[in-house]
Design a protein around this motif. Structure first.
Motif, short mmCIF file in Angstrom:
data_model
loop_
_atom_site.label_atom_id
_atom_site.label_comp_id
_atom_site.label_asym_id
_atom_site.label_seq_id
_atom_site.Cartn_x
_atom_site.Cartn_y
_atom_site.Cartn_z
N ASN A 183 0.88 -1.35 0.13
CA ASN A 183 -0.03 0.08 0.04
C ASN A 183 0.75 1.26 -0.03
OD1 ASN A 183 -2.23 -1.39 0.40
ND2 ASN A 183 -2.21 -1.53 2.30
N GLY A 184 1.81 1.05 -0.84
CA GLY A 184 2.66 2.39 -1.02
C GLY A 184 3.66 2.77 -0.02
N LYS A 185 3.86 1.63 1.06
CA LYS A 185 4.71 2.13 2.17
C LYS A 185 5.67 0.60 2.45
CE LYS A 185 1.49 4.89 4.86
NZ LYS A 185 0.62 4.87 6.25
N LYS A 186 7.05 1.10 2.90
CA LYS A 186 7.93 0.22 3.02
C LYS A 186 7.75 -0.75 4.05
CE LYS A 186 13.02 -0.24 3.35
NZ LYS A 186 14.37 0.26 3.25
N ALA A 229 6.85 4.13 6.26
CA ALA A 229 6.85 2.78 6.30
C ALA A 229 5.65 2.31 7.08
CB ALA A 229 8.20 2.71 7.47
N SER A 230 5.49 1.00 6.91
CA SER A 230 4.51 0.25 7.61
C SER A 230 4.97 -1.43 7.96
CB SER A 230 3.26 0.09 6.62
OG SER A 230 2.22 -0.34 7.45
N SER A 273 7.00 -4.97 -10.16
CA SER A 273 7.97 -3.50 -9.91
C SER A 273 6.84 -2.38 -9.88
CB SER A 273 8.83 -3.32 -10.86
OG SER A 273 9.68 -1.98 -10.87
N PHE A 274 7.06 -1.16 -8.99
CA PHE A 274 6.06 -0.14 -9.02
C PHE A 274 6.87 0.90 -9.76
CE2 PHE A 274 7.21 0.36 -4.62
CZ PHE A 274 7.66 1.92 -4.67
N THR A 326 4.63 8.88 -8.86
CA THR A 326 3.71 7.82 -8.68
C THR A 326 2.36 8.16 -9.47
OG1 THR A 326 2.81 8.79 -6.66
CG2 THR A 326 4.49 6.86 -6.72
N THR A 327 2.43 9.55 -10.03
CA THR A 327 1.37 10.01 -10.68
C THR A 327 1.48 9.76 -12.14
OG1 THR A 327 2.17 12.12 -10.85
CG2 THR A 327 0.73 11.61 -9.11
#
Length: 328
Positions: A183-186, A229-230, A273-274, A326-327
């Motif tokens: 969800n976009g967090k490391k 981070a998460s 890969s994002f 990311t956009t």
């Protein structure tokens, strides 16, 4: 194997099921007194073991790191690992390097409940919390060429992503070259280092290290990291133990390492890969660049097409991505 280790292994095999002291003594060829002493020692270490006068002993869900728990989570096809579990470590990478210098064998795994001075790529520190993370390093002795080095990081990233996807039902993403995101967090960082044999010119030793945020609650991260981070289980109780995740990661790692064709995992890495298809900025040899991440080579290098349509091929050891749009 020590008496305590034998007792713990048997209890974990019978997890959530009672087994009498007499049956344990018979199976392990130990006295009832030895069983009782071992169970008391395990309880002092934090293992949750219920007891009933009529039923015996039962191993409850306990998220205590142990070599026994990790071994039980390994597949029969995974090589036998020499496992050391530490309460704390300055750095498991340093521990693994020392193990290499001391002649420890291939497939030596060092795991710590907390790292006192954890470091990632380029010496960057990362957050570490006792009882809520996984900090480990694996020592390999591959005797391979240097161009194959980057593939160990890629293989490890795919292995971690597979294991997390299977357990959490949440799709992970990989930030080139060594970070796992949810969800976009490391949630995980990977670090690989190699030592060479001067005479043969080959890699004699590879050490793969990682730090995983397993069950750190979101408000437990330092304020400056909460948006970046998460963890795998940031807002609910874990549905697995850390031992089970560790076992699953190395099962996947060795499965990929030995699979044919050898490059099959790279397509999976690319799909997760994002970075690909996005605008990235980076610094190389002191010069700032910006361009579109267009592909990942078979050696794990990132190809970036600059605004003038020239290409830069980035090695993980040379640069760090400064920004990903990311956009785009």
């Amino acid at each position: 194997m020590s008496t305590k280790s034998q007792v713990l292994t048997l209890l974990m095999k019978k997890k959530l099921t009672y087994i009498s002291g007499e049956e344990m003594a018979q199976q392990l060829s130990l006295s009832r007194t030895a069983i009782w002493k071992a169970i008391n020692e395990l309880r002092k270490e934090g293992h949750h073991i219920s007891s009933s006068r009529n039923k015996g002993y039962c191993y409850d869900n306990s998220d205590i790191l142990s070599a026994e728990g990790i071994r039980l989570a390994l597949d029969s096809k995974t090589p036998t690992l020499s496992i050391t579990v530490l309460n704390s470590s300055e750095s498991t990478m340093k521990d693994a390097k020392l193990a290499a210098m001391n002649g420890e064998p291939d497939n030596t795994l060092i795991v710590a409940d907390i790292q006192e001075a954890p470091k990632g790529r380029f010496g960057r520190p990362f957050f570490s919390k006792a009882g809520s993370g996984i900090y480990m390093s694996l020592l390999l002795r591959p005797n391979q060429n240097f161009e194959e080095m980057a593939q160990y990081t890629v293989i490890t990233a795919v292995a971690i992503a597979r294991a997390m996807d299977n357990f959490s039902k949440i799709q992970t993403e990989i930030k080139w070259v060594n970070d796992i995101y949810i969800n976009g967090k490391k949630v995980c960082g990977i670090l690989s280092e190699a030592m060479s044999d001067v005479e043969s010119g080959q890699i004699s030793t590879v050490i793969i290290g990682m730090g995983i945020n397993f069950s750190v609650k979101q408000d437990e991260f330092p304020e400056e990291l909460r948006k970046k981070a998460s963890s795998l289980f940031p807002d609910k109780d874990p549905t697995i133990t850390r031992n089970e995740l560790i076992g699953a990661i190395w099962n996947q790692f060795y499965n990929i390492l030995h699979q044919l064709p050898k490059q099959a995992f790279l397509e999976e890495y690319r799909q997760k890969s994002f970075v690909l298809g996005k605008t990235v900025s980076f610094t190389q040899a002191g010069i700032d660049y910006e361009g579109m991440a267009t592909s990942i080579t078979d050696h794990g290098e990132l190809v970036v097409t600059l605004n003038d349509q020239t290409e830069k091929v980035l090695s993980s050891g040379e640069i760090s991505l400064n920004r990903i749009n990311t956009t785009t």
